[in-house]
Design a protein around this motif. Structure first.
Motif, PDB file in Angstrom:
ATOM      1  N   ARG A  30       0.840  -1.275   0.057  1.00  0.00           N
ATOM      2  CA  ARG A  30      -0.112   0.084   0.002  1.00  0.00           C
ATOM      3  C   ARG A  30       0.940   1.149  -0.018  1.00  0.00           C
ATOM      4  NH1 ARG A  30      -4.335  -2.522   4.247  1.00  0.00           N
ATOM      5  NH2 ARG A  30      -5.487  -3.550   2.829  1.00  0.00           N
ATOM      6  N   LEU A  31       2.042   1.121   0.752  1.00  0.00           N
ATOM      7  CA  LEU A  31       2.814   2.422   0.874  1.00  0.00           C
ATOM      8  C   LEU A  31       3.538   2.428  -0.587  1.00  0.00           C
ATOM      9  CD1 LEU A  31       4.261   4.641   2.329  1.00  0.00           C
ATOM     10  CD2 LEU A  31       5.560   3.014   3.209  1.00  0.00           C
ATOM     11  N   ALA A  44       2.363   1.769  -3.462  1.00  0.00           N
ATOM     12  CA  ALA A  44       1.336   2.124  -4.281  1.00  0.00           C
ATOM     13  C   ALA A  44       0.959   3.793  -3.860  1.00  0.00           C
ATOM     14  CB  ALA A  44       0.087   1.373  -4.159  1.00  0.00           C
ATOM     15  N   ALA A  45       1.168   4.198  -2.866  1.00  0.00           N
ATOM     16  CA  ALA A  45       0.667   5.358  -2.769  1.00  0.00           C
ATOM     17  C   ALA A  45       1.962   6.609  -2.915  1.00  0.00           C
ATOM     18  CB  ALA A  45       0.295   5.785  -1.316  1.00  0.00           C
ATOM     19  N   ALA A  46       3.179   5.940  -3.034  1.00  0.00           N
ATOM     20  CA  ALA A  46       4.580   6.528  -3.011  1.00  0.00           C
ATOM     21  C   ALA A  46       4.636   7.780  -4.038  1.00  0.00           C
ATOM     22  CB  ALA A  46       5.808   5.414  -3.438  1.00  0.00           C
ATOM     23  N   GLU A  76       2.064   9.603  -5.044  1.00  0.00           N
ATOM     24  CA  GLU A  76       1.327  10.931  -4.662  1.00  0.00           C
ATOM     25  C   GLU A  76       1.861  11.551  -3.364  1.00  0.00           C
ATOM     26  OE1 GLU A  76      -0.004   7.661  -5.465  1.00  0.00           O
ATOM     27  OE2 GLU A  76      -1.411   7.911  -7.003  1.00  0.00           O
ATOM     28  N   LEU A  77       2.749  10.331  -2.653  1.00  0.00           N
ATOM     29  CA  LEU A  77       3.242  11.139  -1.476  1.00  0.00           C
ATOM     30  C   LEU A  77       4.398  11.953  -2.104  1.00  0.00           C
ATOM     31  CD1 LEU A  77       3.136   8.018   0.918  1.00  0.00           C
ATOM     32  CD2 LEU A  77       1.893   9.854   1.321  1.00  0.00           C
ATOM     33  N   ALA A  79       2.908  15.142  -3.331  1.00  0.00           N
ATOM     34  CA  ALA A  79       2.580  16.108  -2.062  1.00  0.00           C
ATOM     35  C   ALA A  79       3.603  16.815  -1.402  1.00  0.00           C
ATOM     36  CB  ALA A  79       1.596  15.350  -1.275  1.00  0.00           C
TER      37      ALA A  79
END
Length: 75
Positions: free
Chosen positions: A29-30, A32-34, A36-37, A40
């Motif tokens: 999950r981390l 996959a979100a990298a 976007e993180l 941001a």
């Protein structure tokens, strides 16, 4: 019971340790979100002008963000 990285667990019928499976899901999950993180964090630095323009807790928080960006984009 298999031993994995210095600890024993009760593997399921497929030989998977539940704790390891939970960690693998969290890591996926981390990952996959990298993107976007990272975006941001980069946006926060762009909007604020970076840590050099701030003091106190905001300065420290922006320094952490800048360090995370460097870690993500540096080989």
């Amino acid at each position: 019971n298999p031993v994995m990285i210095g600890f024993a667990c009760d593997a399921d019928e497929h030989g998977i340790c539940p704790a390891t499976q939970k960690e693998a899901i969290a890591n996926a999950r981390l990952i996959a979100a990298a993107p976007e993180l990272l975006a941001a964090c980069q946006s926060m630095i762009e909007v604020t002008g970076g840590s050099e323009h701030w003091q106190g807790e905001t300065h420290e928080a922006l320094k952490l963000i800048e360090a995370a960006i460097r870690k993500a984009v540096t080989a």
